[in-house]
Motif scaffolding. Sequence first.
Motif, mmCIF file in Angstrom:
data_model
loop_
_atom_site.group_PDB
_atom_site.id
_atom_site.type_symbol
_atom_site.label_atom_id
_atom_site.label_comp_id
_atom_site.label_asym_id
_atom_site.label_seq_id
_atom_site.Cartn_x
_atom_site.Cartn_y
_atom_site.Cartn_z
ATOM 1 N N GLN A 46 0.834 -1.208 0.000
ATOM 2 C CA GLN A 46 0.000 0.000 0.000
ATOM 3 C C GLN A 46 0.865 1.253 0.000
ATOM 4 O O GLN A 46 0.608 2.195 -0.757
ATOM 5 C CB GLN A 46 -0.923 0.025 1.217
ATOM 6 C CG GLN A 46 -2.061 -0.964 1.153
ATOM 7 C CD GLN A 46 -2.833 -1.008 2.459
ATOM 8 O OE1 GLN A 46 -2.247 -1.070 3.541
ATOM 9 N NE2 GLN A 46 -4.142 -0.962 2.357
ATOM 10 N N LEU A 47 1.880 1.271 0.850
ATOM 11 C CA LEU A 47 2.746 2.448 0.922
ATOM 12 C C LEU A 47 3.547 2.635 -0.363
ATOM 13 O O LEU A 47 3.691 3.752 -0.853
ATOM 14 C CB LEU A 47 3.681 2.366 2.121
ATOM 15 C CG LEU A 47 3.017 2.481 3.489
ATOM 16 C CD1 LEU A 47 4.064 2.394 4.591
ATOM 17 C CD2 LEU A 47 2.214 3.769 3.616
ATOM 18 N N MET A 48 4.064 1.550 -0.910
ATOM 19 C CA MET A 48 4.845 1.656 -2.146
ATOM 20 C C MET A 48 3.959 2.129 -3.293
ATOM 21 O O MET A 48 4.375 2.975 -4.100
ATOM 22 C CB MET A 48 5.502 0.318 -2.488
ATOM 23 C CG MET A 48 6.335 0.367 -3.755
ATOM 24 S SD MET A 48 7.712 1.548 -3.676
ATOM 25 C CE MET A 48 9.001 0.461 -3.098
ATOM 26 N N THR A 49 2.748 1.624 -3.384
ATOM 27 C CA THR A 49 1.838 2.015 -4.458
ATOM 28 C C THR A 49 1.523 3.506 -4.379
ATOM 29 O O THR A 49 1.590 4.222 -5.385
ATOM 30 C CB THR A 49 0.548 1.180 -4.403
ATOM 31 O OG1 THR A 49 0.901 -0.202 -4.537
ATOM 32 C CG2 THR A 49 -0.409 1.556 -5.519
ATOM 33 N N ALA A 50 1.210 3.996 -3.184
ATOM 34 C CA ALA A 50 0.913 5.418 -3.015
ATOM 35 C C ALA A 50 2.155 6.269 -3.281
ATOM 36 O O ALA A 50 2.067 7.328 -3.916
ATOM 37 C CB ALA A 50 0.381 5.677 -1.613
ATOM 38 N N THR A 51 3.305 5.814 -2.821
ATOM 39 C CA THR A 51 4.548 6.564 -3.010
ATOM 40 C C THR A 51 4.889 6.668 -4.492
ATOM 41 O O THR A 51 5.259 7.738 -4.985
ATOM 42 C CB THR A 51 5.700 5.902 -2.236
ATOM 43 O OG1 THR A 51 5.341 5.838 -0.854
ATOM 44 C CG2 THR A 51 6.991 6.678 -2.391
ATOM 45 N N LYS A 52 4.747 5.574 -5.220
ATOM 46 C CA LYS A 52 5.026 5.600 -6.658
ATOM 47 C C LYS A 52 4.028 6.501 -7.390
ATOM 48 O O LYS A 52 4.402 7.203 -8.332
ATOM 49 C CB LYS A 52 4.986 4.189 -7.237
ATOM 50 C CG LYS A 52 6.221 3.370 -6.913
ATOM 51 C CD LYS A 52 6.148 2.001 -7.574
ATOM 52 C CE LYS A 52 7.424 1.205 -7.359
ATOM 53 N NZ LYS A 52 7.338 -0.112 -8.022
ATOM 54 N N ALA A 53 2.764 6.478 -6.969
ATOM 55 C CA ALA A 53 1.756 7.340 -7.596
ATOM 56 C C ALA A 53 2.085 8.810 -7.336
ATOM 57 O O ALA A 53 1.973 9.658 -8.230
ATOM 58 C CB ALA A 53 0.362 6.998 -7.063
#
Length: 107
Positions: A46-53
């Motif tokens: 979840q954190l990686m997905t939001a960070t990449k977005a």
Amino acid sequence: LELLPTGDSEAPTSPADIYEAYPRHEGRGAALKAISKALRTRSALQLMTATKAYAAAVALWPRTARYTKEGTDTVPHASTWFNQERYLDDPKVWVRGTPTIGIKVSQ
């Protein structure tokens, strides 16, 4: 911007992986501490997905939206972004400036 899992077979394994995806690299120690804290309530995916977005949104900002006249970066330090749980923000607030790619101007 899409916040759903990307289907990557390798999930991030550490706060350092997530930190590397963040668009501003200052205050690493504080950032890793903030990311570790966020990982107590959110999955690494979840954190990686939001960070990449967020990083993708920042990459599209015009220079005038990213930097002040003095050259100061307006992207918050990672520790601020994670401590304030900005990864939960609506991705629409991450968009800055006027996109020019793909806009058709009628005459």
